[in-house]
Design a protein around this motif. Structure first.
Motif, PDB file in Angstrom:
ATOM      1  N   GLN A  56       0.809  -1.222   0.000  1.00  0.00           N
ATOM      2  CA  GLN A  56       0.000   0.000   0.000  1.00  0.00           C
ATOM      3  C   GLN A  56       0.839   1.267   0.000  1.00  0.00           C
ATOM      4  N   SER A  57       1.960   1.254   0.708  1.00  0.00           N
ATOM      5  CA  SER A  57       2.792   2.458   0.787  1.00  0.00           C
ATOM      6  C   SER A  57       3.552   2.720  -0.511  1.00  0.00           C
ATOM      7  N   MET A  58       3.503   1.769  -1.439  1.00  0.00           N
ATOM      8  CA  MET A  58       4.189   1.909  -2.729  1.00  0.00           C
ATOM      9  C   MET A  58       3.198   2.104  -3.874  1.00  0.00           C
ATOM     10  N   ASP A  59       1.921   2.159  -3.561  1.00  0.00           N
ATOM     11  CA  ASP A  59       0.860   2.186  -4.565  1.00  0.00           C
ATOM     12  C   ASP A  59       0.696   3.596  -5.141  1.00  0.00           C
ATOM     13  N   ALA A  60       1.449   3.865  -6.212  1.00  0.00           N
ATOM     14  CA  ALA A  60       1.416   5.203  -6.814  1.00  0.00           C
ATOM     15  C   ALA A  60       0.113   5.467  -7.556  1.00  0.00           C
ATOM     16  N   LEU A  61      -0.536   4.432  -8.062  1.00  0.00           N
ATOM     17  CA  LEU A  61      -1.837   4.643  -8.700  1.00  0.00           C
ATOM     18  C   LEU A  61      -2.818   5.249  -7.702  1.00  0.00           C
ATOM     19  N   SER A  62      -2.808   4.726  -6.480  1.00  0.00           N
ATOM     20  CA  SER A  62      -3.725   5.244  -5.462  1.00  0.00           C
ATOM     21  C   SER A  62      -3.337   6.651  -5.018  1.00  0.00           C
ATOM     22  N   SER A  63      -2.039   6.899  -4.831  1.00  0.00           N
ATOM     23  CA  SER A  63      -1.630   8.226  -4.363  1.00  0.00           C
ATOM     24  C   SER A  63      -1.965   9.294  -5.402  1.00  0.00           C
ATOM     25  N   GLN A  64      -1.789   8.964  -6.671  1.00  0.00           N
ATOM     26  CA  GLN A  64      -2.086   9.951  -7.710  1.00  0.00           C
ATOM     27  C   GLN A  64      -3.598  10.067  -7.948  1.00  0.00           C
ATOM     28  N   ALA A  65      -4.322   8.985  -7.738  1.00  0.00           N
ATOM     29  CA  ALA A  65      -5.785   9.049  -7.838  1.00  0.00           C
ATOM     30  C   ALA A  65      -6.372   9.949  -6.752  1.00  0.00           C
ATOM     31  N   LEU A  66      -5.741   9.963  -5.592  1.00  0.00           N
ATOM     32  CA  LEU A  66      -6.173  10.858  -4.511  1.00  0.00           C
ATOM     33  C   LEU A  66      -6.126  12.312  -4.982  1.00  0.00           C
ATOM     34  N   VAL A  67      -5.025  12.669  -5.652  1.00  0.00           N
ATOM     35  CA  VAL A  67      -4.872  14.023  -6.172  1.00  0.00           C
ATOM     36  C   VAL A  67      -5.927  14.297  -7.245  1.00  0.00           C
ATOM     37  N   SER A  68      -6.111  13.327  -8.140  1.00  0.00           N
ATOM     38  CA  SER A  68      -7.072  13.495  -9.241  1.00  0.00           C
ATOM     39  C   SER A  68      -8.493  13.674  -8.730  1.00  0.00           C
ATOM     40  N   GLY A  69      -8.865  12.904  -7.720  1.00  0.00           N
ATOM     41  CA  GLY A  69     -10.214  12.993  -7.174  1.00  0.00           C
ATOM     42  C   GLY A  69     -10.495  14.349  -6.571  1.00  0.00           C
ATOM     43  N   TYR A  70      -9.527  14.878  -5.832  1.00  0.00           N
ATOM     44  CA  TYR A  70      -9.688  16.221  -5.276  1.00  0.00           C
ATOM     45  C   TYR A  70      -9.795  17.246  -6.396  1.00  0.00           C
TER      46      TYR A  70
END
Length: 374
Positions: free
Chosen positions: A124-138
């Motif tokens: 989970q701490s390496m999941d860049a798809l999720s971290s960038q999706a967080l930015v996209s959603g905002y």
């Protein structure tokens, strides 16, 4: 061992793979960190900040590097500068970048794709798809609020009451949930739909109403939805139509890496929306959830303005870079042993994210697509 931070060269890419505040995490692992000049400029990070953090800022940063970290895949001329046996870590959409994959293979480079990191708890701490999706959603919720020519929140004043805007979000993954949360913080009434079984509870946890279309759920591997039949898609569109028509703003976020985004909303559905309404299609780059959406463009369909997302995380390069850099640090740490970059290919995360290694394509679906059967 030397880690180089590449300067992004692709049009519209504003992120950087490492931020000054995390350079110390890499030097503590035993690495020398070299950064190409102006690598962080578009993310408002100056070369002096990298130097102060302990990095060497040098135009020849890639030369002699053991590991190169980047956001986008390296250009082929940059790959040719690397020494055989070096490694790269970046996003690497193999289906869209066959020339880059071939160049990495032929140069004897070990490459890792951040979008191939397995979606398991340990990663989970390496999941860049999720971290960038967080930015996209905002970002997409803020875009919708900015384009809509009315208030998101309820306003009760001496001059009268202004009702809140109604926002509908389709897709409740990381991006969708962040869009819901942001729209709710702005005061909108939010309704949302997702085909996965767990989504309704997640939607309600964000303070939104979960839309129930009374259809079977479509849970797939890795937390993504599986593809639906044409019959189910048609029925889903029919039952979504009144929700879309009533919305002041529609935000769509449904996508699966490596596949075309599912079509959720037809042009005729958008044409039923009221004057002044807004549609934000976060999946426009991968085919679009909304018929007629164009990546990087605002088009008019009926009475609605339709905004098509294009490299949306890069529109907020500061936070996107910081989150991505943390993902990079965590995956580098996993592959480091006693100060040396030594990926263990028996590890599920290492093996799953590796595209090329030892002069061959390691990722089997990519190898079959580019080289066929042996």
């Amino acid at each position: 061992m030397k880690i180089a931070v590449a300067r992004e060269t692709r049009d519209g890419e504003s992120r950087v793979a490492m931020v000054p505040e995390l350079v110390g995490r890499l030097t503590a692992l035993g690495y020398e960190v070299a950064v190409e000049p102006d690598a962080g400029r578009h993310a408002l990070l100056a070369d002096d900040e990298y130097a102060a953090a302990g990095a060497v800022v040098d135009e020849t940063a890639l030369d002699g590097a053991d590991v190169v970290v980047a956001v986008q895949p390296l250009a082929t001329d940059s790959i040719r500068r690397l020494q055989a046996g070096a490694a790269t870590i970046s996003f690497l959409p193999t289906g869209q970048e066959p020339e880059v994959v071939g160049a990495l293979r032929d140069a004897g480079i070990t490459s890792f794709a951040m979008e191939l990191v397995p979606r398991i708890s340990r990663a989970q701490s390496m999941d860049a798809l999720s971290s960038q999706a967080l930015v996209s959603g905002y970002r997409c919720a803020v875009v919708a609020a900015g384009m809509l020519r009315r208030f998101f929140p309820l306003n009760m004043t001496a001059a009268g009451t202004v009702p809140p805007a109604e926002v509908v979000v389709l897709g409740a993954g990381v991006a969708g949930l962040q869009a819901i949360a942001t729209a709710r913080r702005l005061g909108a009434v939010v309704k949302a739909y997702d085909v996965r079984a767990a989504a309704a509870e997640e939607i309600r946890s964000m303070g939104a109403q979960a839309i129930d279309l009374e259809l079977d759920t479509l849970d797939g591997a890795g937390g993504y939805a599986r593809e639906m039949t044409e019959e189910r898609a048609a029925l889903q569109m029919e039952r979504l139509t009144p929700y879309v028509a009533a919305a002041d703003a529609l935000i769509t976020t449904a996508a699966v890496p490596g596949r075309r985004a599912p079509l959720l909303v037809t042009r005729s559905m958008v044409e039923q929306m009221k004057p002044g309404s807004v549609v934000v299609d976060l999946a426009a780059e991968s085919g679009g959830n909304v018929e007629g959406a164009e990546p990087g463009e605002v088009v008019r369909i009926g009475n609605a303005q339709v905004w098509g997302g294009q490299n949306v995380p890069s529109q907020m390069p500061g936070p996107a870079s910081k989150l991505y850099a943390q993902n990079i640090v965590n995956i580098v740490q996993l592959m480091t042993l006693e100060g040396a970059f030594a990926p263990d290919f028996e590890d599920e995360i290492v093996a799953g994210s590796c595209v090329t290694h030892g002069g061959r394509i390691h990722h089997e679906p990519t190898r079959l697509a580019l080289e066929g059967e042996d």
